[in-house]
Scaffold this motif. Structure first.
Motif, PDB file in Angstrom:
ATOM      1  N   GLY A  81      61.577  17.038  65.233  1.00 16.45           N
ATOM      2  CA  GLY A  81      62.434  17.736  64.177  1.00 16.45           C
ATOM      3  C   GLY A  81      61.440  18.391  63.095  1.00 16.45           C
ATOM      4  O   GLY A  81      60.752  17.450  62.701  1.00 16.45           O
ATOM      5  N   VAL A  82      61.649  19.609  62.603  1.00 18.11           N
ATOM      6  CA  VAL A  82      60.473  20.076  61.811  1.00 18.11           C
ATOM      7  C   VAL A  82      60.275  19.279  60.554  1.00 18.11           C
ATOM      8  O   VAL A  82      58.966  19.230  60.440  1.00 18.11           O
ATOM      9  CB  VAL A  82      60.817  21.758  61.445  1.00 18.11           C
ATOM     10  CG1 VAL A  82      59.876  22.102  60.677  1.00 18.11           C
ATOM     11  CG2 VAL A  82      61.165  22.525  62.898  1.00 18.11           C
ATOM     12  N   ARG A  83      61.254  18.957  59.949  1.00 15.06           N
ATOM     13  CA  ARG A  83      60.621  18.374  58.601  1.00 15.06           C
ATOM     14  C   ARG A  83      60.317  17.023  58.878  1.00 15.06           C
ATOM     15  O   ARG A  83      59.309  16.573  58.151  1.00 15.06           O
ATOM     16  CB  ARG A  83      62.094  18.358  57.677  1.00 15.06           C
ATOM     17  CG  ARG A  83      61.857  17.477  56.345  1.00 15.06           C
ATOM     18  CD  ARG A  83      62.896  17.649  55.449  1.00 15.06           C
ATOM     19  NE  ARG A  83      63.227  18.952  55.004  1.00 15.06           N
ATOM     20  CZ  ARG A  83      64.188  19.154  54.065  1.00 15.06           C
ATOM     21  NH1 ARG A  83      64.985  18.128  53.801  1.00 15.06           N
ATOM     22  NH2 ARG A  83      64.568  20.362  53.969  1.00 15.06           N
ATOM     23  N   SER A  84      60.883  16.149  59.870  1.00 20.73           N
ATOM     24  CA  SER A  84      60.200  14.833  60.263  1.00 20.73           C
ATOM     25  C   SER A  84      58.748  14.985  60.597  1.00 20.73           C
ATOM     26  O   SER A  84      57.970  14.249  60.479  1.00 20.73           O
ATOM     27  CB  SER A  84      61.217  14.303  61.058  1.00 20.73           C
ATOM     28  OG  SER A  84      62.418  14.091  60.830  1.00 20.73           O
ATOM     29  N   ALA A  85      58.584  16.077  61.537  1.00 20.24           N
ATOM     30  CA  ALA A  85      57.075  16.179  62.296  1.00 20.24           C
ATOM     31  C   ALA A  85      56.444  16.514  61.054  1.00 20.24           C
ATOM     32  O   ALA A  85      55.101  16.049  61.168  1.00 20.24           O
ATOM     33  CB  ALA A  85      57.076  17.177  63.031  1.00 20.24           C
ATOM     34  N   ILE A  86      56.468  17.277  59.998  1.00 14.63           N
ATOM     35  CA  ILE A  86      55.922  17.563  58.961  1.00 14.63           C
ATOM     36  C   ILE A  86      55.347  16.469  58.008  1.00 14.63           C
ATOM     37  O   ILE A  86      54.485  16.407  57.593  1.00 14.63           O
ATOM     38  CB  ILE A  86      56.542  18.658  58.031  1.00 14.63           C
ATOM     39  CG1 ILE A  86      56.427  20.079  58.644  1.00 14.63           C
ATOM     40  CG2 ILE A  86      55.443  18.804  56.719  1.00 14.63           C
ATOM     41  CD1 ILE A  86      57.162  21.269  58.067  1.00 14.63           C
ATOM     42  N   GLU A  87      56.312  15.601  57.950  1.00 10.31           N
ATOM     43  CA  GLU A  87      56.098  14.343  57.308  1.00 10.31           C
ATOM     44  C   GLU A  87      54.926  13.569  57.945  1.00 10.31           C
ATOM     45  O   GLU A  87      54.307  13.038  57.372  1.00 10.31           O
ATOM     46  CB  GLU A  87      57.395  13.514  57.133  1.00 10.31           C
ATOM     47  CG  GLU A  87      57.262  12.179  56.307  1.00 10.31           C
ATOM     48  CD  GLU A  87      58.287  11.702  55.898  1.00 10.31           C
ATOM     49  OE1 GLU A  87      58.596  10.215  55.655  1.00 10.31           O
ATOM     50  OE2 GLU A  87      59.521  12.185  55.905  1.00 10.31           O
ATOM     51  N   ASP A  88      55.062  13.374  59.367  1.00 11.70           N
ATOM     52  CA  ASP A  88      54.116  12.705  60.273  1.00 11.70           C
ATOM     53  C   ASP A  88      52.953  13.213  59.994  1.00 11.70           C
ATOM     54  O   ASP A  88      51.751  12.850  60.098  1.00 11.70           O
ATOM     55  CB  ASP A  88      54.554  12.775  61.745  1.00 11.70           C
ATOM     56  CG  ASP A  88      55.488  11.527  61.934  1.00 11.70           C
ATOM     57  OD1 ASP A  88      55.612  10.547  60.966  1.00 11.70           O
ATOM     58  OD2 ASP A  88      56.386  11.662  62.847  1.00 11.70           O
ATOM     59  N   MET A  89      52.747  14.811  59.802  1.00 15.16           N
ATOM     60  CA  MET A  89      51.511  15.485  60.048  1.00 15.16           C
ATOM     61  C   MET A  89      50.949  15.642  58.563  1.00 15.16           C
ATOM     62  O   MET A  89      49.920  16.283  58.383  1.00 15.16           O
ATOM     63  CB  MET A  89      51.642  16.782  60.552  1.00 15.16           C
ATOM     64  CG  MET A  89      52.032  16.605  62.112  1.00 15.16           C
ATOM     65  SD  MET A  89      52.535  18.280  62.432  1.00 15.16           S
ATOM     66  CE  MET A  89      53.297  17.905  64.265  1.00 15.16           C
ATOM     67  N   THR A  90      51.461  14.803  57.432  1.00 13.88           N
ATOM     68  CA  THR A  90      50.935  14.953  56.085  1.00 13.88           C
ATOM     69  C   THR A  90      51.148  13.483  55.651  1.00 13.88           C
ATOM     70  O   THR A  90      51.761  12.760  56.150  1.00 13.88           O
ATOM     71  CB  THR A  90      52.015  15.690  55.111  1.00 13.88           C
ATOM     72  OG1 THR A  90      53.042  15.318  55.228  1.00 13.88           O
ATOM     73  CG2 THR A  90      51.902  17.109  55.635  1.00 13.88           C
ATOM     74  N   GLU A  91      50.157  13.182  54.450  1.00  9.56           N
ATOM     75  CA  GLU A  91      50.217  11.839  54.150  1.00  9.56           C
ATOM     76  C   GLU A  91      50.235  11.905  52.376  1.00  9.56           C
ATOM     77  O   GLU A  91      49.570  12.927  51.936  1.00  9.56           O
ATOM     78  CB  GLU A  91      49.027  10.897  54.508  1.00  9.56           C
ATOM     79  CG  GLU A  91      47.653  11.753  54.282  1.00  9.56           C
ATOM     80  CD  GLU A  91      46.560  11.311  55.073  1.00  9.56           C
ATOM     81  OE1 GLU A  91      46.741  10.232  55.747  1.00  9.56           O
ATOM     82  OE2 GLU A  91      45.348  11.658  54.764  1.00  9.56           O
ATOM     83  N   PRO A  92      50.871  11.001  51.863  1.00  9.82           N
ATOM     84  CA  PRO A  92      51.059  11.052  50.294  1.00  9.82           C
ATOM     85  C   PRO A  92      49.573  10.811  49.521  1.00  9.82           C
ATOM     86  O   PRO A  92      48.857   9.752  50.167  1.00  9.82           O
ATOM     87  CB  PRO A  92      51.986   9.923  50.118  1.00  9.82           C
ATOM     88  CG  PRO A  92      51.858   8.784  51.313  1.00  9.82           C
ATOM     89  CD  PRO A  92      51.441   9.806  52.415  1.00  9.82           C
ATOM     90  N   ARG A  93      49.338  11.371  48.710  1.00  6.05           N
ATOM     91  CA  ARG A  93      48.163  11.202  47.880  1.00  6.05           C
ATOM     92  C   ARG A  93      48.800  11.174  46.226  1.00  6.05           C
ATOM     93  O   ARG A  93      49.119  12.156  45.650  1.00  6.05           O
ATOM     94  CB  ARG A  93      47.180  12.377  47.992  1.00  6.05           C
ATOM     95  CG  ARG A  93      46.082  12.416  47.288  1.00  6.05           C
ATOM     96  CD  ARG A  93      44.854  13.495  47.676  1.00  6.05           C
ATOM     97  NE  ARG A  93      44.347  13.212  48.955  1.00  6.05           N
ATOM     98  CZ  ARG A  93      43.744  14.285  49.566  1.00  6.05           C
ATOM     99  NH1 ARG A  93      43.242  15.405  48.710  1.00  6.05           N
ATOM    100  NH2 ARG A  93      43.418  14.279  50.689  1.00  6.05           N
TER     101      ARG A  93
END
Length: 476
Positions: free
Chosen positions: A457-469
């Motif tokens: 799912g697009v938003r879920s995948a974006i969350e996996d492909m980013t990390e918090p800083r």
């Protein structure tokens, strides 16, 4: 008609390599086209290029990422029939279903275009004690880095889209290995991406052997591995080292039909037939097990048997065809063998017929033993099993009697039963009022148990492909 030959893409550029891979027309069995095939050296070059592109991709502005995705939406729309025909030929998908998948490809890129400028952070109140007065906290999400994607044959456009579109939105360079049986759609997507101003090295797309793809799994320069396919995914995870891994590994989805299903049985049957036999059952959320309350079992059984018997099997180019070929003859033989084994163990076939090469008529069985391969494993073919239960709790227990847990469907008129299913079914998603085969491309999608980990799912995948800083500022 397909092009005579397709190049692969290395660091955004087409490459006409010497090694060729034949792509077969899945209905005729004849060669439909040839595609360039990468070797291990090419895989390594792609990883190096993606690793170098981390900085430029992260710096590529969100509105520019959106513009790339919107360009893809326009070009896919312009090439709609070409994409549909390619899918029909290389995957054997009936042309109506192929057009549906092209629509979903476009939808997924459109959704990602919207999300590209909505990757938000948060403010954190750090003044929780006298010691921390004057401190402020902020978190933003940053791209994780180079990604490796491996996709299967059954949705060669949309499952590619669910990895590629979020990666572009997130600012992650990637290397994609599409399934060798169905690489054409992914290469057309790459051709369209090559028309954009993505930074050099932002993408590489090529079929290659599993052995040559080992670096995609093991190379530490890859920050995330996203794999959709079979249970071999667990082995890939074990070899992946410290990189993040997401897996979608299939299932043997069940659908409950309650004593009062909340809709006419004719409607329920229509949806069950779609869910079980759409694209010859070659879907991770195909309806494999139908668990029906004994109050409606006999009537449902009669209607299902008649509906399945009417399904038309034939050339996927024919607008009237519902059941096309399976991906190859070995797959059809495996499902045929599982059906035969179940019948020898006491199952009754209500509908079905003899296999013809890689074409297997839609089959419906009842009384399948719960230890049979056809019950326990993922059939991934045009077959469904019907079984009665005495009450709703027994239906939930029967659905949960599985090593898989991707999605489940529930037809019920009772709100308390719908909520109970949501609470107790051991799956990644519960669909009430429809089959588990329902999916919208912006919803979280994934499973538990052997079905995998993480969510698409697009938003879920974006969350996996980013990390918090985190940023902490002392203000005074």
């Amino acid at each position: 008609m397909l092009a005579k030959r397709y190049p692969y893409y290395l660091a955004n550029q087409p490459v006409a390599a010497n090694a060729d891979l034949d792509v077969l027309d899945k209905y005729s069995g004849k060669r439909a086209t040839r595609v360039a095939m990468a070797d291990a050296a090419t895989v390594r070059k792609a990883i190096v290029a993606a690793h170098k592109a981390r900085g430029p991709m992260a710096a590529f502005p969100p509105d520019a990422r959106r513009d790339v995705l919107e360009h893809c939406v326009r070009r896919f729309s312009e090439r709609f029939e070409e994409l549909a025909l390619a899918l029909c030929i290389e995957a054997g998908k009936p042309i109506k279903d192929a057009r549906g998948e092209v629509t979903r490809l476009i939808d997924t890129f459109r959704i990602a275009a919207g999300e590209a400028t909505r990757i938000d952070g948060e403010l954190i109140e750090l003044q929780v004690s006298e010691r921390t007065r004057g401190y402020r906290g902020m978190v933003k999400r940053v791209p994780i880095g180079a990604c490796a994607f491996i996709t299967p044959f059954n949705f060669p456009l949309n499952l590619v889209a669910h990895k590629v579109a979020p990666a572009i939105a997130a600012g992650c360079p990637f290397v994609l290995k599409p399934a060798a049986k169905t690489p054409v759609g992914a290469l057309i997507i790459a051709e369209v991406l090559a028309e954009t101003d993505l930074p050099k090295g932002a993408f590489s797309v090529f079929p290659c052997s599993n052995e040559d793809a080992n670096a995609l799994v093991e190379d530490e320069r890859i920050a995330l591995l996203s794999f959709t396919g079979g249970l071999v995914g667990w082995d890939l995870k074990a070899r992946a080292g410290r990189k993040k891994v997401t897996l979608e590994l299939g299932g043997n989805a069940a659908c409950i039909v309650d004593a009062d299903p909340g809709a006419s049985l004719d409607h329920v049957v229509e949806r069950l037939v779609f869910g079980a036999y759409y694209q010859s059952g070659q879907s991770c959320i195909s309806v494999q097990r139908i668990v029906a309350h004994e109050a409606v079992y006999e009537k449902l059984r009669r209607k299902l048997k008649a509906a399945v018997g009417r399904l038309r099997m034939g050339d996927p180019r024919d607008e009237r065809t519902f059941i096309g070929p399976m991906i190859d003859e070995d797959a059809a033989k495996r499902v045929e063998r599982w059906i035969d084994d179940a019948r020898k163990a006491g199952a009754k076939r209500l509908a079905g017929g003899a296999r013809d090469g890689n074409r297997l008529p839609a089959a419906l069985l009842e009384n399948v033993p719960r230890d049979a391969d056809l019950y326990r494993k993922e059939a991934f073919g045009p077959v469904a099993l019907l079984e009665p239960v005495a009450d709703f709790d027994a239906a939930i227990a029967r659905v949960n009697d599985s090593d898989f847990g991707l999605q489940a469907g529930v037809f019920t008129a009772r709100l308390d039963h719908a909520m109970r299913a949501w609470d107790r079914l051991e799956v990644g998603g519960v669909v009430v009022g429809d089959v588990p085969s329902f999916r919208v491309d912006n919803m979280p999608y994934g499973g538990i148990k052997q079905s995998g980990l993480g969510r698409e799912g697009v938003r879920s995948a974006i969350e996996d492909m980013t990390e918090p800083r985190l940023l902490v500022v002392r203000a005074g």
